[in-house]
Design a protein around this motif. Structure first.
Motif, PDB file in Angstrom:
ATOM      1  N   LYS A  19     -76.670 -33.438 -39.059  1.00 11.46           N
ATOM      2  CA  LYS A  19     -75.988 -32.251 -39.475  1.00 11.46           C
ATOM      3  C   LYS A  19     -75.415 -31.700 -38.338  1.00 11.46           C
ATOM      4  O   LYS A  19     -75.882 -30.953 -37.515  1.00 11.46           O
ATOM      5  N   MET A  20     -73.890 -31.933 -38.321  1.00 10.53           N
ATOM      6  CA  MET A  20     -73.095 -31.316 -37.268  1.00 10.53           C
ATOM      7  C   MET A  20     -71.983 -30.268 -37.862  1.00 10.53           C
ATOM      8  O   MET A  20     -71.183 -30.984 -38.675  1.00 10.53           O
ATOM      9  N   THR A  21     -72.406 -29.041 -38.176  1.00 16.99           N
ATOM     10  CA  THR A  21     -71.628 -28.074 -38.994  1.00 16.99           C
ATOM     11  C   THR A  21     -70.184 -28.147 -38.387  1.00 16.99           C
ATOM     12  O   THR A  21     -69.843 -27.993 -37.385  1.00 16.99           O
ATOM     13  N   ILE A  22     -69.203 -28.020 -39.630  1.00 13.26           N
ATOM     14  CA  ILE A  22     -67.736 -28.253 -39.239  1.00 13.26           C
ATOM     15  C   ILE A  22     -67.471 -26.487 -39.268  1.00 13.26           C
ATOM     16  O   ILE A  22     -67.505 -26.100 -40.459  1.00 13.26           O
ATOM     17  N   ALA A 146     -61.845 -31.492 -44.217  1.00 11.37           N
ATOM     18  CA  ALA A 146     -62.651 -30.618 -44.071  1.00 11.37           C
ATOM     19  C   ALA A 146     -62.800 -29.053 -44.459  1.00 11.37           C
ATOM     20  O   ALA A 146     -61.763 -28.548 -44.143  1.00 11.37           O
ATOM     21  N   ASN A 149     -67.696 -24.080 -42.913  1.00 12.88           N
ATOM     22  CA  ASN A 149     -68.809 -23.706 -43.248  1.00 12.88           C
ATOM     23  C   ASN A 149     -69.681 -24.602 -43.979  1.00 12.88           C
ATOM     24  O   ASN A 149     -70.893 -24.777 -44.029  1.00 12.88           O
ATOM     25  N   SER A 151     -68.815 -27.846 -44.914  1.00 13.94           N
ATOM     26  CA  SER A 151     -68.621 -29.278 -44.535  1.00 13.94           C
ATOM     27  C   SER A 151     -69.296 -29.418 -43.435  1.00 13.94           C
ATOM     28  O   SER A 151     -69.582 -28.426 -42.588  1.00 13.94           O
ATOM     29  N   TYR A 152     -69.934 -30.622 -43.242  1.00 13.06           N
ATOM     30  CA  TYR A 152     -70.642 -31.158 -41.904  1.00 13.06           C
ATOM     31  C   TYR A 152     -70.389 -32.398 -42.017  1.00 13.06           C
ATOM     32  O   TYR A 152     -70.168 -33.413 -42.918  1.00 13.06           O
ATOM     33  N   LEU A 153     -70.694 -32.961 -40.663  1.00 12.05           N
ATOM     34  CA  LEU A 153     -70.550 -34.441 -40.418  1.00 12.05           C
ATOM     35  C   LEU A 153     -71.950 -34.917 -40.032  1.00 12.05           C
ATOM     36  O   LEU A 153     -72.931 -34.309 -39.274  1.00 12.05           O
ATOM     37  N   SER A 154     -72.441 -36.172 -40.390  1.00 15.21           N
ATOM     38  CA  SER A 154     -73.438 -36.913 -39.897  1.00 15.21           C
ATOM     39  C   SER A 154     -72.965 -38.188 -39.287  1.00 15.21           C
ATOM     40  O   SER A 154     -72.017 -38.568 -39.439  1.00 15.21           O
ATOM     41  N   PRO A 171     -68.716 -37.554 -43.716  1.00  9.85           N
ATOM     42  CA  PRO A 171     -68.633 -36.113 -44.055  1.00  9.85           C
ATOM     43  C   PRO A 171     -69.348 -35.641 -45.366  1.00  9.85           C
ATOM     44  O   PRO A 171     -69.341 -36.392 -46.156  1.00  9.85           O
ATOM     45  N   ASP A 174     -71.857 -29.022 -48.395  1.00  4.74           N
ATOM     46  CA  ASP A 174     -72.986 -28.271 -48.913  1.00  4.74           C
ATOM     47  C   ASP A 174     -72.809 -27.025 -49.198  1.00  4.74           C
ATOM     48  O   ASP A 174     -72.403 -26.290 -48.283  1.00  4.74           O
TER      49      ASP A 174
END
Length: 327
Positions: A19-22, A146, A149, A151-154, A171, A174
């Motif tokens: 999880k890398m939060t956008i 995106a 808050n 959205s996140y990338l894995s 993407p 959550d």
């Protein structure tokens, strides 16, 4: 080493960053909550051995790709937020039309979308940032679709058939701990309440939404423990749907065969599609879980759980593997 098949090519899985939060600072101006124009750089982690092992030494330049189907899935999962925003976007009145436009753009793309990420070494400090070459259309598209808050990338680090490292980005959405947008749930409940059904039936259907009522009771009678942990204290068990309540018809909503009793951690993993099960009681683990997380959870691919009640659940499990599981 575990493998993943992508468009008929077999890749070896090295590891995963989950999880890398956008942040609001990264997204395009059309999606922003706060001020500013948005920054093209993206934060991937702090300066440490784990991050370096995954991405590479200082000044790394990595080959990456996205899949068209993942972008479509992301837009479908975020449709509720685009069309009925929960967050105070600056231009939220434009978001419904933008959702339509962006889906049309994605429909015209190739199945595999390649791009490059370069570490931004000119930025001092403990945080590692990356950026694509100027005007890269795929990187720009990530910023455009995106939502901050939620959205996140894995990313999965892979070895391609030629022995080269390549990074598969995907993407996700959550809703602050919930998989579904609150509006989508509210609309489904509203439709149910408007149906011409006996009050008692409606009550049971709505209770089943939260894993309560006769649905929970029937599940407990069939399997009064979590088949993974074998915990039998019913205060610690959640009546989890296999085919989600929102996607089920009225019969499926209260069918005890459409559920498992699971402890909270495994309920969350199953509900979010990070694990699934085969008809012969073996666990299937998503490649979007890191090796470290799997180790801490004490789960391993193909491990069999003899107490898992799969009989009569085959069709529901097939739905889960095909539509919920993050493969």
């Amino acid at each position: 080493m575990a493998t993943i098949n992508i468009n008929e090519n077999l890749f070896e899985i090295v590891d995963t960053i989950e999880k890398m939060t956008i942040a609001d600072s990264f997204v395009a101006r059309s999606n922003k909550i706060g001020g500013g124009n948005g920054e093209a750089k993206f934060y991937v982690g702090n300066e440490n051995a784990e991050t370096r092992s995954f991405f590479g030494e200082n000044g790394f330049r990595i080959n990456c790709f996205l899949l068209k189907k993942d972008l479509k899935e992301f837009l479908l999962n975020s449709e509720g937020e685009y069309k009925n925003p929960e967050q105070p976007y600056q231009k939220k009145e434009n978001l419904p039309a933008l959702w339509q436009e962006r889906m049309k753009i994605i429909e015209q793309l190739d199945e595999v979308l390649h791009f490059t990420l370069i570490e931004q070494t000119q930025i001092a400090g403990p945080r590692i940032y990356v950026k694509a070459p100027d005007n890269d259309p795929i990187y720009k598209l990530i910023r455009e679709i995106a939502l901050p808050n939620i959205s996140y990338l894995s990313a999965i680090k892979l070895i391609d058939p030629n022995g080269n490292f390549v990074f598969y980005f995907k993407p996700f959405v959550d809703y602050f701990g919930e998989y579904e947008n609150p509006f989508v749930i509210e609309e489904e409940i509203k439709i149910l309440e408007e149906e011409e059904l006996p009050t008692e039936v409606k009550t049971q259907l709505l209770r089943a939404r939260k894993g309560q009522g006769k649905y929970r009771q029937a599940l407990l009678e069939e399997c009064p423990f979590c088949p993974i942990t074998l915990i039998s204290d019913d205060r610690l068990l959640i009546a989890s749907h296999i085919k989600p309540w929102v996607k089920s018809d009225d019969d499926e909503k209260i069918d005890p065969k459409n559920g498992f009793m699971l402890t909270p951690t495994y309920d969350l993993l199953f509900d979010r599609g990070f694990i699934s099960f085969s008809n012969d009681k073996k666990i299937i683990i998503s490649p979007w879980l890191s090796k470290m997380t799997c180790s801490k959870l004490s789960i391993s691919p193909e491990k069999q759980y003899p107490m898992l009640p799969t009989a009569g659940r085959e069709n529901y499990l097939e739905y889960h593997r095909n539509n919920i599981f993050k493969g």
